[in-house]
Design a protein around this motif. Structure first.
Motif, PDB file in Angstrom:
ATOM      1  N   ARG A  32       0.848  -1.204   0.000  1.00 58.86           N
ATOM      2  CA  ARG A  32       0.000   0.000   0.000  1.00 58.86           C
ATOM      3  C   ARG A  32       0.875   1.242   0.000  1.00 58.86           C
ATOM      4  O   ARG A  32       1.996   1.211   0.516  1.00 58.86           O
ATOM      5  CB  ARG A  32      -0.954   0.021   1.194  1.00 58.86           C
ATOM      6  N   PHE A  33       0.350   2.325  -0.560  1.00 57.19           N
ATOM      7  CA  PHE A  33       1.013   3.624  -0.462  1.00 57.19           C
ATOM      8  C   PHE A  33       0.090   4.673   0.149  1.00 57.19           C
ATOM      9  O   PHE A  33       0.461   5.401   1.040  1.00 57.19           O
ATOM     10  CB  PHE A  33       1.496   4.100  -1.841  1.00 57.19           C
ATOM     11  N   CYS A  34      -1.126   4.755  -0.341  1.00 50.63           N
ATOM     12  CA  CYS A  34      -1.989   5.850   0.125  1.00 50.63           C
ATOM     13  C   CYS A  34      -2.699   5.502   1.431  1.00 50.63           C
ATOM     14  O   CYS A  34      -3.051   6.383   2.206  1.00 50.63           O
ATOM     15  CB  CYS A  34      -3.008   6.243  -0.938  1.00 50.63           C
ATOM     16  N   TYR A  35      -2.878   4.225   1.724  1.00 51.97           N
ATOM     17  CA  TYR A  35      -3.605   3.841   2.931  1.00 51.97           C
ATOM     18  C   TYR A  35      -2.750   4.086   4.159  1.00 51.97           C
ATOM     19  O   TYR A  35      -1.560   3.764   4.192  1.00 51.97           O
ATOM     20  CB  TYR A  35      -4.000   2.354   2.859  1.00 51.97           C
ATOM     21  N   ALA A  43      -7.829   5.739  -1.497  1.00 52.65           N
ATOM     22  CA  ALA A  43      -7.828   4.688  -2.527  1.00 52.65           C
ATOM     23  C   ALA A  43      -7.375   5.211  -3.882  1.00 52.65           C
ATOM     24  O   ALA A  43      -7.973   4.922  -4.907  1.00 52.65           O
ATOM     25  CB  ALA A  43      -9.215   4.050  -2.617  1.00 52.65           C
ATOM     26  N   ASN A  44      -6.303   5.993  -3.899  1.00 51.64           N
ATOM     27  CA  ASN A  44      -5.872   6.540  -5.180  1.00 51.64           C
ATOM     28  C   ASN A  44      -4.577   5.944  -5.727  1.00 51.64           C
ATOM     29  O   ASN A  44      -4.213   6.218  -6.846  1.00 51.64           O
ATOM     30  CB  ASN A  44      -5.774   8.072  -5.114  1.00 51.64           C
ATOM     31  N   CYS A  45      -3.870   5.136  -4.962  1.00 51.90           N
ATOM     32  CA  CYS A  45      -2.614   4.609  -5.512  1.00 51.90           C
ATOM     33  C   CYS A  45      -2.832   3.266  -6.210  1.00 51.90           C
ATOM     34  O   CYS A  45      -2.065   2.892  -7.076  1.00 51.90           O
ATOM     35  CB  CYS A  45      -1.565   4.483  -4.416  1.00 51.90           C
ATOM     36  N   ARG A  46      -3.857   2.541  -5.831  1.00 50.33           N
ATOM     37  CA  ARG A  46      -4.265   1.235  -6.383  1.00 50.33           C
ATOM     38  C   ARG A  46      -3.252   0.117  -6.119  1.00 50.33           C
ATOM     39  O   ARG A  46      -3.335  -0.955  -6.702  1.00 50.33           O
ATOM     40  CB  ARG A  46      -4.560   1.313  -7.897  1.00 50.33           C
ATOM     41  N   MET A  47      -2.294   0.371  -5.261  1.00 54.60           N
ATOM     42  CA  MET A  47      -1.269  -0.641  -5.009  1.00 54.60           C
ATOM     43  C   MET A  47      -1.826  -1.844  -4.249  1.00 54.60           C
ATOM     44  O   MET A  47      -1.277  -2.928  -4.289  1.00 54.60           O
ATOM     45  CB  MET A  47      -0.118   0.006  -4.221  1.00 54.60           C
ATOM     46  N   CYS A  48      -2.960  -1.630  -3.559  1.00 56.39           N
ATOM     47  CA  CYS A  48      -3.468  -2.703  -2.705  1.00 56.39           C
ATOM     48  C   CYS A  48      -4.513  -3.573  -3.412  1.00 56.39           C
ATOM     49  O   CYS A  48      -5.231  -4.326  -2.759  1.00 56.39           O
ATOM     50  CB  CYS A  48      -4.070  -2.109  -1.442  1.00 56.39           C
ATOM     51  N   PRO A  60      -9.681  -2.603  -4.530  1.00 56.14           N
ATOM     52  CA  PRO A  60      -8.708  -2.003  -3.591  1.00 56.14           C
ATOM     53  C   PRO A  60      -8.988  -2.488  -2.170  1.00 56.14           C
ATOM     54  O   PRO A  60     -10.082  -2.262  -1.637  1.00 56.14           O
ATOM     55  CB  PRO A  60      -8.957  -0.493  -3.730  1.00 56.14           C
ATOM     56  N   CYS A  62      -7.977  -1.446   0.607  1.00 60.81           N
ATOM     57  CA  CYS A  62      -8.145  -0.412   1.630  1.00 60.81           C
ATOM     58  C   CYS A  62      -9.554   0.170   1.603  1.00 60.81           C
ATOM     59  O   CYS A  62     -10.012   0.721   2.612  1.00 60.81           O
ATOM     60  CB  CYS A  62      -7.110   0.692   1.447  1.00 60.81           C
TER      61      CYS A  62
HETATM   62  S1  FES Z   1      -3.499   1.635  -0.554  1.00 63.55           S
HETATM   63 FE1  FES Z   1      -3.721   3.001  -2.163  1.00 63.55          FE
HETATM   64  S2  FES Z   1      -5.536   2.285  -3.130  1.00 63.55           S
HETATM   65 FE2  FES Z   1      -5.365   1.057  -1.397  1.00 63.55          FE
END
Ligand code: FES
Ligand code: SF4
Length: 767
Positions: A32-35, A43-48, A60, A62
Motif C-alpha cells: 500500500r502507499f496511500c492507505y 484509494a488513489n494509488c491502487r497498489m493494494c 482495492p 483499503c
Molecule cells: S493503498 Fe492506495 S488504493 Fe489502497
C-alpha cells in the motif's frame, strides 16, 4: 461477525472492516502507499488491489469492506500481475535517483518495487518533472518523486487541523502544492516526513547527514510537554541525528509534535557547557569538577543552617523524578523547605493537577468543556485528540482568551478575558444548580451565584454537560498562572461534581505531575515566596532564570542579594550572570530518569548518547554534591536506585478536595495574554535553530483585537510602548480578531519580550 476466506484461511471478522485491516490483523502483507490506518481512505494509488472471487476486476483492499462469504486472494497470479502493473505505472514518472535520495534504505516505494515490481522497465519516454517548493525550514521537497498518494494532504487537514497542502492539476499534471507563498506551519508538520512513502518529503535539518543503515535506534521519552510522547532517537557517532515517533497508541499514537521531533538540534548548541564554570571578575572561568565541588562546599557549609530556610532551591518542571527526589532530600538535610518547581504559577493549589483520566479516554466522553488553554501551543499533539473529538461530535466547548482552535467545530467557543473566566464558570454553575439542586456550603460562592446571570452560551454549555451521560471538564495549565486560578479551579470542580463529570487539569511540562506527586514542595511554599525572603544561597536547576521564570526582575534581584548562587544547567548565557558557579548537566538524551505524564503514566528512559564533554547527568551531580556536603543517605549507584526510593516517597494526594473560595482582588483593564509558542517553551527547544528559522512575522508583534485597537486609537503596524511592573518594550501592533477584547497577546519567552515578565498587567502607549 461474518465469515470470509483470505488466502484460503477461514476467518470470522467484524462487519464494516476493510480487507486491508483484516489482512493486517492476521499478518498477511498487502502492499500500500496511500492507505494509512490513522487517515481517511483515499484509494488513489491502487497498489493494494487484490483478487476477490466472483468480481471480474481486482478490488482495492483499503476501500473494500468484507462481506459474508467473501474469498480474497492476495497471492494469486491475478493479484500479482495487477500489483506488478500498478507498480510499473507508479514508477513511470519516478526518477531513478535512489543513490542520492535521503529516503534510500527506508523507502516504501523502493521496498515495494523490489518485492512486487518488475526487474526491468519498458518505459522509454520522457519522465515528467515537478518543480520543488519551499514549504519551510523543516521539510524538504523533491516533488518529482511524488506518487500523489495524498497522505501529506490528508494528514495536515485531518490531524494538523489546517489544509495547508493540496493536490492541484489532473492526471499527468497533478502535483502537491502549498497555498501560494505559504509554508507549512502546523505544529505537527514533521509527521508528513514519516508518512511520505517516497523521498518527496524529507527532513531538512537531517538531510544528507547520515544514511538510515548507519543509525542506531534508541528509545526515549520526549521532555517538553506533559504528554510524554514516546520517541526514537537515531544516533550516529554518539550524536542524535534525528528523532521519530515510537508508536504508543494510548499516548502519542504514531505521531509527535515538531518540537519533540526537531528539538534535538538544541542538544549540541554552542551554548552547551562541557566543564564547570566559576565566575571570576565578571568572566566565566572553566574549572575541574573537584574544584567546583570544593567551592560549593565551602560556600554552603559557611551558611548557618541551624536557622531554617537559609537556602532556596528552584528547579524546572522538566526535572526528572530522580533529580527532584535528590533535590528534596538535599533540601531536607540543609534544613530548608523553600524548594519549588512552579516557575510560572501564581495559584498554588496542589490537588487534581493531572488529567483526571487516561489520554485515550478523552474522546470517549459525550461532552467536553476546556477552559483556559492555548491547546495548539501548550499541547500540540494532545490538541489533535480534542480537534478530532470536536469535529466528530458536536459537543465540544471551549472558554479561552485567544482562539487558536479556529478550524474546529465547537458547540460553544467563548473568547473572553482571563479575568472573566470565573464569571463564566459561575454562570454555568448557577445554571447547573437550577437543574440539579447541587448544594454548595461556601457562603462566598453562594453570594457570587446570586449575582450571576447565565448568558445564552453558559446555558448551552450547562445543558450539554447536564444532558449527556459521560462528560469532562479540563482546565489548561494557564489557569494556574492567573491570580484567581485557584478560584477558577474550585468553581470548575464544583461544576464537575454537580454534573458528575471527570475533572482534569492539563499540566504544562514533562514532569509537572511527577514533581507534584513527589510532593517536592512539602510546605507548598511558592517560588515567588522563596525569592521574596532573603536567602544566603540559591541552587537553581535546569531552567533559564530570566526566560523561564515569570518575573525576571524578582529572580534577578533575589540572586543579587544572595551570597552564593549555584546553577546546574546544560547551557550558559547572559541569563546566568548572577551565578557564582555553573555545573554542566546533561540534557534528557544523555541521562537516565523518569517522567510521569499528564495521565500519571510513569515512563523511565535511558541515555541515548554519552554525555557531551565533562557534563554529567543531573542525578549524579546531586549525589556527588550531597557527598561533598557530607550529607547522609546519598550512596546511590544508579538512577534506578534513586527511583526506587523516590517511589516510596510519592505522596498520595487527596484528590478532588474542594478548598474554599478566596476572594481575590483582580485588577481589570488591559490584560496581557502571554502565549508561549510550542517552540519557545524551554531551553532546549529555544536553541533548535530550524524550528525558529521560519519565525512568523506575527511573532515580533503584539496582537490586539481590532475593536480594542479602535478604542485605544491604535492602527496596525504602529509601534507601541508596552510597560509592565518589570520593564517596557517597543513592539509593533497587529490586529487579530482571535484575541479577546481588552487584551494584548504577547508571545512569551522570546528575546524581544521576556523582560516584560509573564502574566502581568500592562499599559500601552503610542511610541
Ligand atoms: S493503498 Fe492506495 S488504493 Fe489502497
Ligand atoms: S509528497 Fe509524499 S505523501 Fe505527499 S502525496 Fe506525494 S508521495 Fe504522497
Amino acid at each position: 461477525m461474518i465469515k470470509i476466506k483470505i488466502d484460503g484461511k477461514a476467518l470470522e471478522v467484524k462487519p464494516k472492516t476493510s480487507i486491508i485491516e483484516v489482512a493486517d490483523k492476521v499478518g498477511i502483507d498487502i502492499p500500500r502507499f496511500c492507505y494509512h490506518k490513522k487517515l481517511s481512505v483515499a484509494a488513489n494509488c491502487r497498489m493494494c488491489l487484490v483478487e476477490v472471487k466472483n468480481f471480474a476486476k481486482p478490488l482495492p483492499a483499503c476501500a473494500t469492506q468484507v462481506m459474508e462469504g467473501m474469498e480474497i486472494s492476495t497471492k494469486s497470479k491475478f493479484t500479482k500481475d495487477t500489483q506488478k502493473s500498478v507498480m510499473e505505472f507508479l514508477l513511470i514518472n519516478h526518477p531513478l535517483d535512489c543513490p542520492i535520495c535521503d529516503q534510500g534504505g527506508e523507502c516504501d516505494l523502493q521496498d515495494t518495487a523490489v518485492a512486487y515490481g518488475a526487474s526491468k522497465t519498458r518505459y522509454t519516454e520522457e519522465k515528467r518533472v515537478v518543480f520543488d517548493k519551499n514549504i519551510g525550514p523543516l521539510i524538504s521537497t523533491d516533488l518529482t518523486r511524488c506518487i500523489q498518494c495524498t497522505r501529506c494532504v490528508r494528514f495536515l487537514k485531518e490531524v494538523g487541523g489546517m489544509a495547508e497542502l493540496g493536490l492541484i492539476g489532473r492526471g499527468e499534471h497533478a502535483e502537491i502544492s502549498a497555498y501560494v507563498d505559504k509554508s507549512v506551519e502546523s505544529e505537527l508538520s514533521g509527521n508528513i516526513i514519516d508518512l511520505c512513502p517516497v523521498g518527496a518529503l524529507t527532513s531538512k535539518p537531517f538531510r544528507y547527514s547520515a544514511r538510515s543503515w548507519e543509525l542506531s535506534r534508541r528509545s526515549t521519552i520526549a521532555c517538553h510537554d506533559s504528554l510524554g510522547s514516546n520517541i526514537e532517537a537515531h544516533v550516529k557517532d554518539n550524536i542524535v541525528k534525528r528523532v521519530i515517533p515510537k508508536e504508543n497508541e494510548s499516548i502519542n499514537e504514531c505521531w509527535i509534535s515538531d518540537r519533540d521531533r526537531f528539538s534535538y538540534e538544541g542538544l549540541n548548541h554552542k551554548d552547551r557547557i562541557n566543564l564547570p564554570l566559576k565566575r571570576e571578575k565578571n568572566q566565566w572561568k572553566e574549572i575541574d569538577w573537584e574544584e567546583a565541588y570544593e567551592l560549593i562546599e565551602k560556600n554552603i557549609t559557611d551558611i548557618d543552617i541551624k536557622k531554617s530556610n537559609k537556602i532556596g532551591i528552584i528547579c524546572s518542571p522538566q526535572s526528572t523524578l530522580e533529580e527532584g527526589f535528590l533535590l528534596k532530600k538535599i533540601a531536607k538535610e540543609l534544613n530548608t523547605s523553600h524548594i519549588d518547581y512552579r516557575l510560572l504559577e501564581k495559584s498554588f493549589s496542589e490537588n487534581n493537577n493531572w488529567l483526571g483520566c487516561k489520554i485515550d479516554e478523552i474522546e470517549s466522553h459525550d461532552a467536553i468543556l476546556v477552559v483556559g488553554s492555548n491547546l495548539k501551543h501548550d499541547q500540540p499533539l494532545l490538541a489533535h485528540r480534542f480537534r478530532r473529538y470536536a469535529n466528530k461530535r458536536n459537543n465540544f466547548s471551549i472558554i479561552t482568551s485567544y482562539d487558536d482552535f479556529y478550524s474546529t467545530r465547537c458547540l460553544e467557543k467563548v473568547i473572553v478575558n482571563p479575568s472573566a473566566y470565573i464569571n463564566y464558570l459561575l454562570m454555568i454553575l448557577k445554571q447547573v444548580q437550577l437543574s440539579t439542586k447541587y448544594k454548595i456550603n461556601s457562603e462566598v460562592i453562594k453570594n457570587l451565584l446570586k449575582a450571576a446571570k447565565p448568558s445564552n452560551e453558559a446555558k448551552r454549555i450547562a445543558k450539554s454537560l447536564l444532558s449527556n451521560k459521560s462528560k469532562a471538564i479540563f482546565l489548561g495549565h494557564q489557569i494556574l498562572h492567573l491570580d484567581d486560578g485557584d478560584n477558577i479551579k474550585l468553581v470548575a470542580m464544583h461544576i464537575a461534581q454537580a454534573v458528575g463529570a471527570t475533572f482534569g487539569l492539563i499540566p504544562g511540562y514533562a514532569n509537572s505531575v511527577g514533581l507534584n506527586e513527589l510532593n517536592l514542595n512539602t510546605d507548598n511554599i511558592s517560588a515567588d515566596k522563596i525569592l521574596s525572603q532573603s536567602k544566603e544561597a540559591y541552587i537553581m536547576m535546569n531552567f533559564d532564570p530570566l526566560y523561564d521564570y515569570h518575573s525576571p526582575k524578582k529572580i534577578n534581584s533575589a540572586l543579587k542579594k544572595a551570597k552564593f548562587n549555584l546553577a546546574i544547567s546544560p547551557y550558559i548565557s547572559d541569563s546566568f550572570k548572577e551565578f557564582d558557579v555553573v555545573l554542566p548537566m546533561t540534557p534528557f538524551t544523555e541521562t537516565s530518569g523518569t517522567f510521569i505524564n499528564m495521565e500519571k503514566t510513569i515512563q523511565s528512559f535511558s541515555a541515548v548518547t554519552p554525555p557531551v564533554g565533562q557534563s554529567r547527568p543531573g542525578w549524579k551531580i546531586l549525589r556527588v554534591l550531597a557527598n561533598f556536603l557530607q550529607l547522609e543517605g546519598f550512596s546511590y549507584d544508579s538512577s534506578e536506585e534513586v527511583k526506587t526510593d523516590a517511589m516510596i516517597e510519592m505522596d498520595k494526594k487527596n484528590e478532588f478536595s474542594l478548598n474554599d473560595f478566596k476572594p481575590s482582588n483582580i485588577e481589570r483593564g488591559l490584560e496581557v495574554l502571554n502565549v508561549v509558542r510550542a517552540n519557545d517553551s524551554d531551553m532546549i527547544v529555544r536553541r533548535a535553530t530550524s524550528l525558529h528559522q521560519n519565525k512568523n512575522k506575527d511573532q515580533s508583534c503584539c496582537l490586539i483585537n481590532p475593536t480594542t485597537m479602535l478604542e485605544e486609537g491604535l492602527i496596525e503596524g504602529q509601534k507601541i510602548k508596552i510597560s509592565s511592573s518589570e520593564a517596557e518594550i517597543l513592539i509593533n501592533v497587529k490586529a487579530d480578531d482571535n484575541v479577546c477584547l481588552n487584551a494584548v497577546v504577547i508571545y512569551g519567552k522570546q528575546d524581544e519580550t521576556f523582560i516584560l515578565g509573564m502574566h502581568n498587567k500592562v499599559k500601552i502607549k503610542k511610541a
